[in-house]
Design a protein around this motif. Sequence first.
Motif, PDB file in Angstrom:
ATOM      1  N   LEU A 180       0.818  -1.213   0.000  1.00 51.34           N
ATOM      2  CA  LEU A 180       0.000   0.000   0.000  1.00 51.34           C
ATOM      3  C   LEU A 180       0.852   1.263   0.000  1.00 51.34           C
ATOM      4  O   LEU A 180       0.339   2.352  -0.265  1.00 51.34           O
ATOM      5  N   GLU A 181       2.128   1.125   0.276  1.00 47.14           N
ATOM      6  CA  GLU A 181       3.039   2.270   0.294  1.00 47.14           C
ATOM      7  C   GLU A 181       3.876   2.346  -0.982  1.00 47.14           C
ATOM      8  O   GLU A 181       4.942   2.970  -1.002  1.00 47.14           O
ATOM      9  N   ARG A 182       3.371   1.749  -2.049  1.00 52.75           N
ATOM     10  CA  ARG A 182       4.103   1.697  -3.317  1.00 52.75           C
ATOM     11  C   ARG A 182       4.499   3.094  -3.815  1.00 52.75           C
ATOM     12  O   ARG A 182       5.651   3.316  -4.216  1.00 52.75           O
ATOM     13  N   GLN A 183       3.565   4.036  -3.802  1.00 54.34           N
ATOM     14  CA  GLN A 183       3.850   5.354  -4.353  1.00 54.34           C
ATOM     15  C   GLN A 183       4.925   6.081  -3.555  1.00 54.34           C
ATOM     16  O   GLN A 183       5.762   6.796  -4.117  1.00 54.34           O
ATOM     17  N   ILE A 184       4.918   5.899  -2.247  1.00 58.56           N
ATOM     18  CA  ILE A 184       5.954   6.507  -1.414  1.00 58.56           C
ATOM     19  C   ILE A 184       7.308   5.892  -1.743  1.00 58.56           C
ATOM     20  O   ILE A 184       8.318   6.582  -1.834  1.00 58.56           O
ATOM     21  N   SER A 185       7.324   4.577  -1.931  1.00 62.35           N
ATOM     22  CA  SER A 185       8.557   3.890  -2.293  1.00 62.35           C
ATOM     23  C   SER A 185       9.116   4.425  -3.615  1.00 62.35           C
ATOM     24  O   SER A 185      10.327   4.657  -3.743  1.00 62.35           O
ATOM     25  N   LEU A 186       8.250   4.623  -4.590  1.00 61.85           N
ATOM     26  CA  LEU A 186       8.712   5.123  -5.887  1.00 61.85           C
ATOM     27  C   LEU A 186       9.307   6.520  -5.754  1.00 61.85           C
ATOM     28  O   LEU A 186      10.300   6.854  -6.423  1.00 61.85           O
ATOM     29  N   ARG A 187       8.719   7.332  -4.882  1.00 58.93           N
ATOM     30  CA  ARG A 187       9.254   8.686  -4.669  1.00 58.93           C
ATOM     31  C   ARG A 187      10.605   8.628  -3.954  1.00 58.93           C
ATOM     32  O   ARG A 187      11.526   9.370  -4.300  1.00 58.93           O
ATOM     33  N   SER A 188      10.709   7.757  -2.951  1.00 55.12           N
ATOM     34  CA  SER A 188      11.997   7.587  -2.278  1.00 55.12           C
ATOM     35  C   SER A 188      13.059   7.120  -3.264  1.00 55.12           C
ATOM     36  O   SER A 188      14.176   7.639  -3.301  1.00 55.12           O
ATOM     37  N   ALA A 189      12.703   6.111  -4.052  1.00 54.68           N
ATOM     38  CA  ALA A 189      13.666   5.519  -4.983  1.00 54.68           C
ATOM     39  C   ALA A 189      14.129   6.511  -6.040  1.00 54.68           C
ATOM     40  O   ALA A 189      15.306   6.503  -6.437  1.00 54.68           O
ATOM     41  N   ALA A 190      13.229   7.366  -6.500  1.00 49.56           N
ATOM     42  CA  ALA A 190      13.611   8.342  -7.525  1.00 49.56           C
ATOM     43  C   ALA A 190      14.721   9.259  -7.013  1.00 49.56           C
ATOM     44  O   ALA A 190      15.686   9.559  -7.732  1.00 49.56           O
ATOM     45  N   ARG A 191      14.606   9.691  -5.768  1.00 49.48           N
ATOM     46  CA  ARG A 191      15.659  10.546  -5.189  1.00 49.48           C
ATOM     47  C   ARG A 191      16.959   9.760  -5.013  1.00 49.48           C
ATOM     48  O   ARG A 191      18.053  10.278  -5.266  1.00 49.48           O
ATOM     49  N   VAL A 192      16.833   8.515  -4.574  1.00 48.54           N
ATOM     50  CA  VAL A 192      18.015   7.670  -4.377  1.00 48.54           C
ATOM     51  C   VAL A 192      18.729   7.428  -5.701  1.00 48.54           C
ATOM     52  O   VAL A 192      19.968   7.533  -5.788  1.00 48.54           O
ATOM     53  N   GLU A 193      17.977   7.127  -6.746  1.00 56.26           N
ATOM     54  CA  GLU A 193      18.583   6.869  -8.053  1.00 56.26           C
ATOM     55  C   GLU A 193      19.337   8.098  -8.561  1.00 56.26           C
ATOM     56  O   GLU A 193      20.461   7.988  -9.074  1.00 56.26           O
ATOM     57  N   ASP A 194      18.721   9.256  -8.411  1.00 53.17           N
ATOM     58  CA  ASP A 194      19.391  10.496  -8.834  1.00 53.17           C
ATOM     59  C   ASP A 194      20.695  10.698  -8.061  1.00 53.17           C
ATOM     60  O   ASP A 194      21.728  11.073  -8.635  1.00 53.17           O
ATOM     61  N   ALA A 195      20.652  10.448  -6.756  1.00 56.53           N
ATOM     62  CA  ALA A 195      21.844  10.626  -5.927  1.00 56.53           C
ATOM     63  C   ALA A 195      22.939   9.638  -6.312  1.00 56.53           C
ATOM     64  O   ALA A 195      24.122  10.011  -6.415  1.00 56.53           O
ATOM     65  N   LEU A 196      22.567   8.391  -6.518  1.00 54.27           N
ATOM     66  CA  LEU A 196      23.548   7.368  -6.884  1.00 54.27           C
ATOM     67  C   LEU A 196      24.200   7.686  -8.229  1.00 54.27           C
ATOM     68  O   LEU A 196      25.415   7.528  -8.398  1.00 54.27           O
ATOM     69  N   GLU A 197      23.400   8.147  -9.179  1.00 53.74           N
ATOM     70  CA  GLU A 197      23.956   8.512 -10.488  1.00 53.74           C
ATOM     71  C   GLU A 197      24.897   9.702 -10.363  1.00 53.74           C
ATOM     72  O   GLU A 197      25.964   9.742 -10.990  1.00 53.74           O
TER      73      GLU A 197
END
Length: 323
Positions: free
Chosen positions: A15-32
């Motif tokens: 049920l927290e899928r959308q929050i996870s996607l938002r967290s991951a988007a920031r993480v991916e940008d940072a890792l790149e």
Amino acid sequence: MSSRRVAVLKGGPSLERQISLRSAARVEDALEALGHDVVPIDVGSDLVRRLREAGPEVAFVALHGRGGEDGTVQEILEIVGVPYTGSGVLACIRTMDKVLTKHLLAQQGLPTPDFFAFNETAFREIGAAEALPTIEERLGFPLVVKPAAQGSALGIKFARSSADVPEALVSAFSYDDKVLLERYVEGRELAVGLLQGSEGVEALPVVEARPKEEYFFDFEARYEIGKTDYICPAELPAEVTARAQELAVETYRLLGCYGFARVDMILTAADGPQVLEAQAIPGLTETSLLPQAAEAAGITFEQLVLRMLEQALARSAPQPVRT
């Protein structure tokens, strides 16, 4: 750190899928930005195959809710032999289950609001409903009814009288088969982020969340920008700040967390801070509290992500199970 191939696990069916996607988007940008080779994986039934095909050196777990925070994906990563960020299987099980967390806190003597808990079978088959008047008398009103294993304040209801309790229970049971009935404690809502380093776990500056309109810090207040005012560092006497951070570190160690976590509390006028729950994989969105606390400590989001990754690689890598 040299460039690594990093699988970012995100989404999933919770049920927290959308929050996870938002967290991951920031993480991916940072890792790149840090120069790493990022492999995004939206977690589903093909997870093991995709991990084996991608061959990551480490996994960044940006999942929230069931399947991601409850030890499930951590167990899978250990089976396939991929190091991962954050706490291990047991700590995730402990933090995801609010009832288990509360029992451990109480057993250790750490302050937490009084509570009772039942599963659906107890109500359906052994007459637990007949104990509700006694529970109501002991906890008083209003009381808080929560599903045992949901994050982001999902399914939480306030019962202001006996008449509100049945509806609150139905709501909580729609999210989980175990519910927590907790004494409502009036106070200021605090969060303490924790970050592990070479010298042990460090408590970050305390964050206070002040919802502008809502009765409490609910799902909407947590994730919609503008719904809540955040004060970090929280405006507290030095001794209260020290006590909140001390309690957070004790909770982190009690639950066996690793790498990072967040401990949520309520600050009461009479008894000081009381622990409500812990998050093994706290949110990393624009409104999430752990990144705010890190920023107040002089740690940029990229530096925060880097430290999480370093801790994952510092932990002994799990050995793949051969079949």
